[in-house]
Enzyme design. Sequence first.
Site, mmCIF file in Angstrom:
data_model
loop_
_atom_site.group_PDB
_atom_site.id
_atom_site.type_symbol
_atom_site.label_atom_id
_atom_site.label_comp_id
_atom_site.label_asym_id
_atom_site.label_seq_id
_atom_site.Cartn_x
_atom_site.Cartn_y
_atom_site.Cartn_z
ATOM 1 N N CYS A 121 -0.103 6.167 9.173
ATOM 2 C CA CYS A 121 -0.203 5.187 10.254
ATOM 3 C C CYS A 121 1.147 4.617 10.718
ATOM 4 O O CYS A 121 1.837 5.275 11.480
ATOM 5 C CB CYS A 121 -1.170 4.080 9.843
ATOM 6 S SG CYS A 121 -1.782 3.160 11.251
ATOM 7 N N HIS B 11 -6.099 5.659 6.440
ATOM 8 C CA HIS B 11 -5.963 4.824 5.243
ATOM 9 C C HIS B 11 -7.201 5.077 4.394
ATOM 10 O O HIS B 11 -8.000 5.943 4.676
ATOM 11 C CB HIS B 11 -5.969 3.344 5.631
ATOM 12 C CG HIS B 11 -4.894 2.931 6.586
ATOM 13 N ND1 HIS B 11 -3.625 2.649 6.177
ATOM 14 C CD2 HIS B 11 -4.925 2.709 7.925
ATOM 15 C CE1 HIS B 11 -2.910 2.258 7.229
ATOM 16 N NE2 HIS B 11 -3.662 2.304 8.299
HETATM 17 N N1 GLN Z 1 1.070 -1.234 13.913
HETATM 18 C C1 GLN Z 1 0.547 0.022 14.171
HETATM 19 C C2 GLN Z 1 -0.599 0.044 15.164
HETATM 20 O O1 GLN Z 1 -1.403 -0.871 15.208
HETATM 21 C C3 GLN Z 1 0.165 0.661 12.841
HETATM 22 C C4 GLN Z 1 -1.018 0.023 12.193
HETATM 23 C C5 GLN Z 1 -1.284 0.590 10.821
HETATM 24 O O2 GLN Z 1 -0.374 1.045 10.123
HETATM 25 N N2 GLN Z 1 -2.546 0.480 10.392
HETATM 26 O O3 GLN Z 1 -0.679 0.982 15.909
#
Ligand code: GLN
Length: 243
Positions: A99, A196
């Site tokens: 992510c 995740h």
């Molecule tokens: N900040 C990023 C987004 O919202 C990554 C979020 C995350 O790592 N879950 O796209």
Amino acid sequence: MTSETSRGELHIVNLYPRHMNIYGDRGNMLVLTRRTTWHGLTPVVHEVNPGDELPERADIIVGGGGQDSGQVTVADDLQRHGDALRGLAADGVPMLMICGMYQLFGHRFVPIEEPELPGVGVFDMETVGGPVRMIGNVVAESDDLGTLIGYENHSGRTLLGAGVAPLARVTQGDGNNGDDGFEGATRDNVIGTYLHGSLLPKNPAVADFLIETAARRAGLETVEVSEHDHIERARRQAAERPR
Ligand code: GLN
């Protein structure tokens, strides 16, 4: 298994665990270290936080997700390691970026409320924050790694360039952008994904790909790991969850 029976060490680098570690991404490190031991090798963990150097030896490199604000904190520091990371990727070092770190492994990430962040360009892709968050359970099919199961929560929409292949195709969930059906990216032995969960406890095929590739590169032999029933049960349950 005791260290006496170890056939050698695998050095596992965790990039920015202090700032980039949400939705249990730390579980990826727990699985990698445990399964490395099951494979007959000794895991040596290196945590690299802002200001730290990369260790001399990196057999596997892992990064987690984070809020946009966490990405702002690490993005400049990550640039210091850009040349090294691109070189290691081209050399075939296996990596797993989840992510937020997946986004920073592209050319750039333009968050919705923060200034544009430079990426390290390991992946030919870019990400732009959107007004709608993509949230929920994901099931995706990978040609090489089978069915991938996880959980996504991101506003960034990632578009892959010609120099990178999608990791998988979503059968449930949004994946990279909610439009093209792609989830994640892969090149050489580097994997990027929005999943995740954490990812590796439910997707041991991905953990073993990283470990076996790293061992082969290091000239180390691994022992076969017999799979546990509860992993398959956990995968089935997770895959049946509603979005
Ligand atoms: N900040 C990023 C987004 O919202 C990554 C979020 C995350 O790592 N879950 O796209």
